[in-house]
Design a protein around this motif. Structure first.
Motif, short mmCIF file in Angstrom:
data_model
loop_
_atom_site.label_atom_id
_atom_site.label_comp_id
_atom_site.label_asym_id
_atom_site.label_seq_id
_atom_site.Cartn_x
_atom_site.Cartn_y
_atom_site.Cartn_z
N VAL A 77 78.59 108.23 63.91
CA VAL A 77 78.13 108.80 65.19
C VAL A 77 76.69 108.42 65.50
O VAL A 77 76.22 108.69 66.62
N THR A 78 75.97 107.84 64.54
CA THR A 78 74.60 107.37 64.83
C THR A 78 74.58 105.89 65.18
O THR A 78 73.50 105.33 65.39
N ARG A 79 75.75 105.25 65.21
CA ARG A 79 75.84 103.87 65.68
C ARG A 79 76.27 103.90 67.15
O ARG A 79 77.00 104.80 67.57
N PRO A 80 75.86 102.92 67.93
CA PRO A 80 76.26 102.90 69.35
C PRO A 80 77.77 102.96 69.55
O PRO A 80 78.24 103.62 70.48
N ILE A 81 78.51 102.33 68.65
CA ILE A 81 79.96 102.28 68.81
C ILE A 81 80.63 103.64 68.60
O ILE A 81 81.73 103.89 69.09
N GLY A 82 79.95 104.54 67.86
CA GLY A 82 80.59 105.82 67.53
C GLY A 82 79.88 107.03 68.10
O GLY A 82 80.25 108.17 67.79
N ALA A 83 78.87 106.83 68.94
CA ALA A 83 78.08 107.96 69.46
C ALA A 83 78.95 108.96 70.22
O ALA A 83 78.70 110.17 70.17
#
Length: 250
Positions: A77-83
């Motif tokens: 969730v801290t990566r753009p893909i998983g925010a």
């Protein structure tokens, strides 16, 4: 290196705990005033050392599983893909705190049977939240100058995560793991209600036979273990924080 009095006291208490687990009969006179009608002063329905080791094993397995899942979710969730999955992830890790461990045990027993498995499920769910929230905090509060410098030298996203972000966030992540372990050490005692081998056996046996000595023995072992593990993990956190430069050397 000069040892301070609190450290010496902790070492003494830990040494007494080890001796008690190996030779509990040596302490019979201490617990005898807590018994009635010539009841045994020391738990005699199994080995205290074995129950302690099994208790610690259950907590370790559950915490290891919760650590892997919680940190993986925090990274996602801290990566753009998983925010966009942050609200869903928070809902998932809150399940363990929403449902009491006893309720989880009641739901898990029909599915996996009696024994250690339902206890592991309950502890796993109960331990997710503090690890996830601390991992999330650690990964989202990194000094911008450090992450910018990592980008500047050409590190890929994976390299930044492994070499920069996780090492810097590790003290905060460990604080969450420490909290999870301490919570689960106490919570694991209820596993004995579904036939798991934990120190809850000692406490339950004392309650059933009205033997305060048994209850105190189980409670003291769990309490001392919690304090020792809490202090030990706190020392590791401080050491890593010093190594990463997050606190000043003293």
């Amino acid at each position: 290196m000069k040892l301070r009095f609190p450290t010496i006291l902790r070492l003494l208490v830990f040494a007494l705990l080890i001796v008690f687990l190996i030779r509990p009969e040596w302490f019979a006179s201490v617990f005898r005033p807590l018994t009635e009608n010539n009841a045994p002063a020391i738990y005699n329905q199994g080995s205290l050392l074995t129950l302690t080791l099994l208790h610690l094993r259950t907590v370790a397995i559950a915490t290891a599983g919760a650590t892997v899942v919680a940190i993986a979710l925090a990274i996602l969730v801290t990566r753009p893909i998983g925010a966009e999955f942050l609200p869903l992830s928070r809902s998932l890790v809150n399940i363990g705190q929403t449902f009491p461990p006893v309720a989880v045990l009641a739901l898990a027993v029909p599915a996996v049977g009696f024994g250690e498995k339902p206890t592991l499920i309950a502890l796993f769910l109960y331990g997710l939240l503090p690890i996830f929230e601390n991992s999330l905090t650690g990964l989202t509060t990194l000094p911008p100058t450090v992450t910018d410098a990592a980008r500047g030298v050409g590190m890929t996203g994976w390299q930044r995560l492994i070499k920069v972000e996780l090492p810097l966030a590790m003290p905060i992540i460990l604080a969450g793991i420490r909290l999870s372990v301490v919570i689960n050490l106490a919570t694991a005692t209820i596993g004995s209600t579904v036939a798991a081998k934990t120190l809850g056996e000692v406490i339950i046996a004392g309650l059933q036979s009205n033997n305060l000595a048994f209850v105190l023995q189980g409670g003291l072992i769990v309490g001392i273990l919690a304090v020792m593990i809490y202090d030990g993990m706190s020392a590791i956190e401080k050491f890593i924080a010093k190594r990463t430069g997050l606190v000043q050397q003293t």
